[in-house]
Write a protein that holds these residues in place. Structure first.
Motif, PDB file in Angstrom:
ATOM      1  N   GLY A  73      -2.578  -3.826  -4.926  1.00 27.00           N
ATOM      2  CA  GLY A  73      -3.514  -4.490  -4.029  1.00 27.00           C
ATOM      3  C   GLY A  73      -3.716  -3.793  -2.699  1.00 27.00           C
ATOM      4  N   THR A  74      -3.145  -2.603  -2.532  1.00 30.56           N
ATOM      5  CA  THR A  74      -3.293  -1.883  -1.260  1.00 30.56           C
ATOM      6  C   THR A  74      -4.401  -0.844  -1.366  1.00 30.56           C
ATOM      7  N   SER A  75      -4.514  -0.012  -0.334  1.00 31.77           N
ATOM      8  CA  SER A  75      -5.532   1.033  -0.343  1.00 31.77           C
ATOM      9  C   SER A  75      -5.261   2.068  -1.440  1.00 31.77           C
ATOM     10  N   ALA A  76      -4.093   2.021  -2.051  1.00 36.58           N
ATOM     11  CA  ALA A  76      -3.799   2.910  -3.185  1.00 36.58           C
ATOM     12  C   ALA A  76      -4.714   2.621  -4.376  1.00 36.58           C
TER      13      ALA A  76
ATOM     14  N   HIS B 101       8.893   1.153   0.496  1.00 31.14           N
ATOM     15  CA  HIS B 101       8.238   2.310   1.130  1.00 31.14           C
ATOM     16  C   HIS B 101       9.047   2.873   2.291  1.00 31.14           C
ATOM     17  N   GLN B 102      10.119   2.167   2.674  1.00 29.25           N
ATOM     18  CA  GLN B 102      10.992   2.677   3.738  1.00 29.25           C
ATOM     19  C   GLN B 102      12.338   3.142   3.191  1.00 29.25           C
ATOM     20  N   ALA B 103      12.486   3.104   1.882  1.00 29.89           N
ATOM     21  CA  ALA B 103      13.747   3.538   1.270  1.00 29.89           C
ATOM     22  C   ALA B 103      13.863   5.065   1.369  1.00 29.89           C
TER      23      ALA B 103
ATOM     24  N   ARG C 289       6.108   9.453   6.113  1.00 32.20           N
ATOM     25  CA  ARG C 289       5.376   8.448   6.895  1.00 32.20           C
ATOM     26  C   ARG C 289       5.646   7.049   6.378  1.00 32.20           C
ATOM     27  N   GLY C 290       6.189   6.930   5.176  1.00 36.47           N
ATOM     28  CA  GLY C 290       6.510   5.614   4.658  1.00 36.47           C
ATOM     29  C   GLY C 290       5.286   4.751   4.403  1.00 36.47           C
ATOM     30  N   ARG C 291       4.263   5.368   3.839  1.00 30.74           N
ATOM     31  CA  ARG C 291       3.040   4.621   3.500  1.00 30.74           C
ATOM     32  C   ARG C 291       2.621   4.976   2.079  1.00 30.74           C
ATOM     33  N   VAL C 292       1.853   4.076   1.478  1.00 25.29           N
ATOM     34  CA  VAL C 292       1.194   4.386   0.212  1.00 25.29           C
ATOM     35  C   VAL C 292      -0.316   4.462   0.480  1.00 25.29           C
ATOM     36  N   PRO C 293      -1.024   5.261  -0.300  1.00 25.03           N
ATOM     37  CA  PRO C 293      -0.571   6.017  -1.462  1.00 25.03           C
ATOM     38  C   PRO C 293       0.045   7.359  -1.096  1.00 25.03           C
ATOM     39  N   ALA C 294       0.759   7.930  -2.076  1.00 21.05           N
ATOM     40  CA  ALA C 294       1.125   9.347  -2.061  1.00 21.05           C
ATOM     41  C   ALA C 294       0.892   9.849  -3.474  1.00 21.05           C
TER      42      ALA C 294
ATOM     43  N   GLU D  81      -2.470  10.498   2.625  1.00 22.97           N
ATOM     44  CA  GLU D  81      -3.709  10.150   3.328  1.00 22.97           C
ATOM     45  C   GLU D  81      -4.873  10.060   2.334  1.00 22.97           C
ATOM     46  N   ASN D  82      -5.442   8.874   2.289  1.00 21.31           N
ATOM     47  CA  ASN D  82      -6.489   8.596   1.306  1.00 21.31           C
ATOM     48  C   ASN D  82      -7.603   9.645   1.228  1.00 21.31           C
ATOM     49  N   PRO D  83      -8.229  10.038   2.341  1.00 20.79           N
ATOM     50  CA  PRO D  83      -9.340  10.988   2.211  1.00 20.79           C
ATOM     51  C   PRO D  83      -8.902  12.308   1.581  1.00 20.79           C
ATOM     52  N   ALA D  84      -7.700  12.760   1.915  1.00 19.33           N
ATOM     53  CA  ALA D  84      -7.215  14.033   1.354  1.00 19.33           C
ATOM     54  C   ALA D  84      -6.934  13.883  -0.136  1.00 19.33           C
TER      55      ALA D  84
ATOM     56  N   MET E  36     -11.876   1.970  10.287  1.00 15.70           N
ATOM     57  CA  MET E  36     -11.869   0.625   9.698  1.00 15.70           C
ATOM     58  C   MET E  36     -10.478   0.210   9.203  1.00 15.70           C
ATOM     59  N   HIS E  37      -9.783   1.126   8.526  1.00 12.66           N
ATOM     60  CA  HIS E  37      -8.470   0.749   8.006  1.00 12.66           C
ATOM     61  C   HIS E  37      -7.477   0.420   9.145  1.00 12.66           C
ATOM     62  N   PRO E  38      -7.409   1.256  10.205  1.00 17.68           N
ATOM     63  CA  PRO E  38      -6.516   0.880  11.318  1.00 17.68           C
ATOM     64  C   PRO E  38      -6.935  -0.431  11.988  1.00 17.68           C
TER      65      PRO E  38
ATOM     66  N   LEU F 146      -1.908  -7.370  10.476  1.00 16.61           N
ATOM     67  CA  LEU F 146      -0.508  -7.542  10.092  1.00 16.61           C
ATOM     68  C   LEU F 146       0.446  -6.638  10.852  1.00 16.61           C
ATOM     69  N   ARG F 147      -0.091  -5.597  11.476  1.00 21.73           N
ATOM     70  CA  ARG F 147       0.769  -4.565  12.053  1.00 21.73           C
ATOM     71  C   ARG F 147       0.626  -4.458  13.554  1.00 21.73           C
ATOM     72  N   GLY F 148       0.255  -5.558  14.188  1.00 24.12           N
ATOM     73  CA  GLY F 148       0.053  -5.531  15.638  1.00 24.12           C
ATOM     74  C   GLY F 148       1.289  -5.092  16.401  1.00 24.12           C
TER      75      GLY F 148
HETATM   76  N1  LIG Z   1      -3.873   6.535   6.793  1.00 25.80           N
HETATM   77  C1  LIG Z   1      -3.182   6.157   5.586  1.00 25.80           C
HETATM   78  C2  LIG Z   1      -2.840   4.682   5.654  1.00 25.80           C
HETATM   79  C3  LIG Z   1      -1.948   4.275   4.525  1.00 25.80           C
HETATM   80  C4  LIG Z   1      -1.455   2.857   4.727  1.00 25.80           C
HETATM   81  O1  LIG Z   1      -1.359   2.349   5.862  1.00 25.80           O
HETATM   82  N2  LIG Z   1      -1.116   2.222   3.621  1.00 25.80           N
HETATM   83  C5  LIG Z   1      -0.619   0.866   3.679  1.00 25.80           C
HETATM   84  C6  LIG Z   1      -1.039   0.108   2.443  1.00 25.80           C
HETATM   85  S1  LIG Z   1      -2.794  -0.090   2.431  1.00 25.80           S
HETATM   86  C7  LIG Z   1       0.881   0.877   3.773  1.00 25.80           C
HETATM   87  O2  LIG Z   1       1.536   1.755   3.229  1.00 25.80           O
HETATM   88  N3  LIG Z   1       1.429  -0.116   4.473  1.00 25.80           N
HETATM   89  C8  LIG Z   1       2.830  -0.249   4.651  1.00 25.80           C
HETATM   90  C9  LIG Z   1       3.168  -0.256   6.111  1.00 25.80           C
HETATM   91  O3  LIG Z   1       2.255  -0.200   6.945  1.00 25.80           O
HETATM   92  O4  LIG Z   1       4.359  -0.313   6.434  1.00 25.80           O
HETATM   93  C10 LIG Z   1      -4.041   6.488   4.373  1.00 25.80           C
HETATM   94  O5  LIG Z   1      -5.258   6.406   4.477  1.00 25.80           O
HETATM   95  O6  LIG Z   1      -3.493   6.855   3.307  1.00 25.80           O
END
Ligand SMILES: N[C@@H](CCC(=O)N[C@@H](CS)C(=O)NCC(=O)O)C(=O)O
Length: 205
Positions: A9-12, A38-40, A49-54, A64-67, A103-105, A111-113
């Motif tokens: 359900g994420t940007s992945a 994602h922080q493990a 960076r501890g984010r998805v997707p990778a 990073e989604n665009p890449a 838009m994504h930020p 949720l991430r304020g």
């Molecule tokens: N700029 C990154 C943003 C990735 C991002 O923030 N993904 C969210 C899910 S949509 C995430 O991993 N959130 C977990 C967190 O923020 O700790 C991209 O476009 O890939």
């Protein structure tokens, strides 16, 4: 063979849909954000960076989604999902970068304020502002960025799975995509695609 690290359900979703669109051989590794997968350390070794997707590729990990999206399209040129012309490609990147950098930020402030301020009132004020910011971004997309019927015009491209996230970002803020006819039509057209049906079902959506 690719490995997509995702959370449901994420940007992945965008890269997952694109992998289906190009008919790639891939596997997914699911992470739970509530469980902090994602922080493990194991995942931080893949994406510090501890984010998805990778995306694990034969050349290494991409983040990073665009890449990720542009790479997948360019690595499978027969699919025609990335414009070959440099200017057309730059326009496609411009579109994706708007989603990724603006838009994504703006959505993430919901949720991430706490990443942007310590004061609880400031965090709450940012959260209250998210629907307005989403509406403003959607209007810009509607009026200037989405050419229609697909993001870049007549041809489906790697930008479209990413644009598909917009209706989710709007819906999460109580905004009806019907207020934006081109975004709404795009969402409906995306939902008809087999790739989207398959991936949405896998994400439980
Ligand atoms: N700029 C990154 C943003 C990735 C991002 O923030 N993904 C969210 C899910 S949509 C995430 O991993 N959130 C977990 C967190 O923020 O700790 C991209 O476009 O890939």
């Amino acid at each position: 063979m690719y490995t997509l690290y995702l959370a449901k359900g994420t940007s992945a979703l965008a890269a997952h849909i694109l992998l289906e669109e190009i008919g790639a051989t891939y596997e997914t590794q699911e992470l739970s954000i509530p469980d902090q997968d994602h922080q493990a350390p194991e995942y931080l070794a893949i994406n510090p960076r501890g984010r998805v997707p990778a995306l694990q590729t034969s050349g290494g990990v991409l983040t990073e989604n665009p890449a990720i999206l542009a790479y997948l399209a360019q690595a499978h040129p027969d699919t025609g999902l990335a414009p070959a012309d440099p200017f057309a490609f730059a326009r496609a990147q411009s579109f994706c970068m708007y989603l990724a950098a603006t838009m994504h930020p703006a959505f993430a402030h919901k949720l991430r304020g706490a990443r942007f301020a310590d004061d609880p009132d400031a965090i709450d004020a940012m959260k209250q502002k998210v629907p307005d910011n989403m509406a403003e971004c959607a209007q810009l997309i509607e009026d200037h960025l989405l050419r229609g019927p697909w993001a870049m015009g007549e041809e489906f491209s790697y930008c479209d799975p990413y644009l598909f996230l917009v209706h989710r970002w709007l819906g999460a803020n109580g905004i009806d995509t019907a207020d934006y006819p081109k975004i709404h039509a795009h969402m409906l057209a995306m939902k008809e695609r087999p790739s989207v049906k398959k991936v949405m079902a896998e994400h439980g959506l």
